[in-house]
Design a protein around this motif. Structure first.
Motif, PDB file in Angstrom:
ATOM      1  N   SER A  18      -3.051   3.699  -3.683  1.00 39.96           N
ATOM      2  CA  SER A  18      -4.271   2.669  -3.186  1.00 39.96           C
ATOM      3  C   SER A  18      -4.044   1.531  -2.692  1.00 39.96           C
ATOM      4  N   SER A  19      -4.774   0.927  -1.838  1.00 39.25           N
ATOM      5  CA  SER A  19      -4.568  -0.291  -1.332  1.00 39.25           C
ATOM      6  C   SER A  19      -4.082  -1.212  -2.293  1.00 39.25           C
ATOM      7  N   LEU A  20      -4.898  -1.487  -3.527  1.00 37.28           N
ATOM      8  CA  LEU A  20      -4.585  -2.416  -4.104  1.00 37.28           C
ATOM      9  C   LEU A  20      -3.274  -2.559  -4.904  1.00 37.28           C
ATOM     10  N   SER A  21      -2.982  -0.986  -5.355  1.00 35.23           N
ATOM     11  CA  SER A  21      -1.546  -0.564  -5.956  1.00 35.23           C
ATOM     12  C   SER A  21      -0.374  -1.208  -5.159  1.00 35.23           C
ATOM     13  N   ILE A  22      -0.477  -0.844  -3.618  1.00 30.02           N
ATOM     14  CA  ILE A  22       0.554  -1.150  -2.862  1.00 30.02           C
ATOM     15  C   ILE A  22       0.550  -2.953  -2.456  1.00 30.02           C
ATOM     16  N   LYS A  23      -0.548  -3.493  -2.594  1.00 28.43           N
ATOM     17  CA  LYS A  23      -0.534  -4.944  -2.397  1.00 28.43           C
ATOM     18  C   LYS A  23      -0.094  -5.457  -3.746  1.00 28.43           C
ATOM     19  N   VAL A  24      -0.382  -5.050  -5.064  1.00 25.69           N
ATOM     20  CA  VAL A  24       0.437  -5.484  -6.141  1.00 25.69           C
ATOM     21  C   VAL A  24       1.714  -5.281  -6.139  1.00 25.69           C
TER      22      VAL A  24
END
Length: 669
Positions: free
Chosen positions: A336-342
């Motif tokens: 997911s976008s958020l998991s990659i960003k984190v």
């Protein structure tokens, strides 16, 4: 946060401000994105209409799931980025660039690495590009798919208006800005620009493939060569053999799926990043704490001023520090976008910055070790080319899809495009030294893709020009002795309207076809996925008494058609459902209509029991005699070879050979 604060040494104001700003920006971003997702779940389905499913929303919002996906992404996405410290400094100083006692060259290179990593990897990809997903999918084709839908570029020959009603096809609000309308108008008035955009996208995709061919090899070879420090007598041939064995082992486990691979390699990547960051902190403190002052962009200016052309050429080595950054966007669909960003912002980014900083601090006191520690890497244009393509496509997405103002789009294009052009120009200088390898690979792949697209488009145009009328075929029935036999006949075609020429060729040579005839068109649409409830589109061909139907089977560019199970039963069920829910025609009474529908349903089921036959057109495309030599080479040799070796429809749909009937026909295009 503790990891970031751990490196705040005395006199490190520049580092403190940079990392503090990074924390503040990303904290605000997390809060904003979390509120947006929660609001979408509780208030309206607008976000879902833009391609984000409720299941994906729940997966994204759940803190535990985000952290789990972030951990898994470490084993899949960041392999290239994490191993870049093995060869970046080595490659940068492999030319005529010499080291001086004032260490400004080392400080300057580290400054370039830090700001390149921050601007390109963090700000461009993490904060901007990852937001341009297509229903959760990323990569060059995802951007192209968005542009095709929003700009209404009809790149697929069998596009239908009903495709735009797919739940994943939504194009947001109908409002247009002056800028987006101007860009759309340009593409509409200049059809060649659409072809140019396709070639541009293929170039970026093939450059990514070319990079993926070389980068794993370089990374593994660089890592294994480090063993020679402890075993100097180890011959270079053994290093190559060991690297090949490791590469074969790594690629062989990919067939088990992303989920298993991620959990296998995630702890390895985590341990590696923690190790090199810890070593980086140790080297910084022990050898040269003043290296933190190199975070100032002034050192980049000093580096180019003092080194001139040689410094500019050496930037081809610096760009290797962001090798693999495109993977964050390309592999978006697996996470997911958020998991990659984190994962990147709070773990990968600080770990790699610490590693590069510590390495620079060590080299500033050990000039003689810079050529001994790491394996010499091949400079590739592939990395910078893919980033440039992404920047250009993102500019179009910001204009057409996001409806941003011109000043915002120009700021994005100039800010990131200028940096990437600088690195691109430095890599061009090194083409004779190895940069030609990814270029040759990319051009080969691009030629194959474009010729395949060209050939299939020409075959479709031939089908459209030579389609026949079903009324004419039925009218010829008595004169040629045509009969209807029991069973269901599935005629595969690329046409979404009309009857293909191959069927006319079939009935004139064998005047018999099944009592229930279905023209099946398996086609792709400009979305990543098509839900099972939207897969089949059923319609009639001719009057009811003909017993002929058309079934358009739609797939997204990320769907796998061969995963379809029990295709016959699902198709027949869709036809029966269509018959039972079909609107009544004028003059039909309610009771008569219900009775006729039951009879037709019973007839269809009896035909299925009698057997299903698959009629496939085995068409061969040949260039016309008047065609140019280049066209004959492309169609008669390259396209013919690919058509012979590609997976056929019978294999995709698991058609039993006992039920398969192939009809040969030559297409002159």
């Amino acid at each position: 946060t503790r990891l970031l604060l751990f490196i705040h040494f005395p006199n490190s104001l520049s580092l403190s401000l940079s990392l503090s700003l990074h924390i503040i920006i990303f904290s605000l971003f997390l809060q904003t994105e979390n509120n947006t997702l929660l609001g979408a779940m509780n208030q309206s389905p607008s976000l879902i209409e833009q391609g984000i499913s409720r299941q994906h929303l729940k997966k994204t919002v759940s803190c535990a799931n985000v952290l789990t996906l972030a951990y898994q992404s470490l084993g899949v996405i960041y392999g290239d980025l994490s191993t870049s410290p093995l060869y970046v400094y080595k490659t940068t100083f492999s030319g005529k660039l010499s080291l001086h006692e004032d260490d400004e060259e080392i400080f300057g290179v580290f400054s370039f690495i830090f700001w390149t990593f921050t601007l390109i990897a963090l700000f461009k990809y993490v904060f901007i590009v990852l937001s341009a997903d297509d229903n959760g999918e990323g990569g060059t084709f995802a951007l192209y798919s968005l542009l095709c839908r929003y700009a209404k570029l009809r790149v697929l020959p069998n596009h239908q208006e009903m495709d735009e009603k797919l739940s994943t096809y939504a194009t947001g609000s109908p409002g247009e800005t002056r800028q987006s309308a101007a860009v759309k108008s340009f593409f509409e008035k200049h059809p060649k620009s659409q072809k140019g955009l396709l070639i541009f996208v293929l170039l970026g995709t093939c450059m990514a493939i070319g990079d993926s061919v070389l980068t794993p090899t370089i990374s593994v070879l660089s890592a294994v060569s480090g063993v020679k420090l402890k075993i100097p007598q180890l011959h270079e041939n053994y290093v190559v053999i060991i690297s090949c064995i490791i590469l074969v082992a790594i690629f062989s486990v990919q067939r088990f799926g992303t989920h298993r691979v991620a959990f296998i390699f995630a702890p390895i990547s985590t341990a590696w990043l923690l190790s090199i960051s810890s070593i980086g902190v140790y080297n910084t403190i022990k050898w040269n704490p003043h290296i933190v002052s190199a975070l100032s962009p002034v050192y980049m200016y000093k580096f180019l001023r003092n080194t001139g052309v040689e410094g500019w050429v050496s930037l081809g080595g610096v760009v290797l520090s962001i090798t693999g950054v495109e993977t964050m966007f390309a592999d978006l669909g697996h996470f997911s976008s958020l998991s990659i960003k984190v994962a990147f912002s709070f773990f990968v980014y600080p770990c790699l910055i610490l590693a590069y900083m510590g390495e620079a601090a060590f080299l500033s006191k050990h000039h003689e070790d810079i050529q001994r520690s790491f394996y010499k890497a091949i400079p590739g244009l592939a990395v910078t080319s893919v980033m440039l393509v992404t920047t250009c496509l993102m500019s179009l997405v910001m204009t057409i899809v996001w409806k941003q103002r011109t000043i915002t789009v120009l700021a994005f294009l100039i800010s990131f495009g200028s940096v990437e052009l600088l690195y691109f120009s430095s890599c061009v200088y090194k083409i004779p030294e190895g940069g030609w390898i990814p270029i040759l690979l990319s051009l080969t792949f691009m030629s194959v893709m474009y010729i395949w697209n060209y050939g299939t488009t020409k075959k479709h145009e031939f089908d459209v020009e030579n389609k026949v009328s079903i009324d004419r075929i039925v009218a010829l029935g008595p004169s040629i002795g045509m009969v209807r036999v029991p069973g269901i006949g599935l005629v595969y075609t690329n046409l979404v309207t009309g009857v293909p020429a191959v069927f006319g060729h079939f009935v004139t040579n064998l005047p018999a076809f099944h009592r229930v005839l279905v023209f099946v068109c398996v086609k792709s649409v400009q979305v990543p996925y098509v839900g099972e409830e939207e897969r089949f589109v059923i319609s009639r061909v001719g009057p009811k008494e003909y017993g002929m139907f058309r079934s358009v089977v739609r797939y997204g560019y990320r769907d796998v058609p061969r995963e379809m199970y029990d295709f016959e039963s699902r198709l027949v069920s869709a036809i029966v459902e269509f018959v039972e829910t079909e609107p009544r025609t004028e003059g039909e009474e309610g009771c008569d209509s219900l009775r006729m529908r039951k009879e037709e349903t019973l007839e269809i089921m009896e035909a299925k029991e009698a057997g299903v036959a698959y009629i496939l057109g085995q068409s061969y495309a040949k260039a016309k005699q008047s065609s140019s030599v280049l066209k004959k080479l492309a169609v008669d040799v390259v396209f013919a070879f690919m058509s012979t070796n590609c997976r056929g429809t019978d294999v995709v749909l698991n058609v039993p050979h006992t039920s398969l009937l192939e009809v040969g026909m030559v297409y002159y295009v």
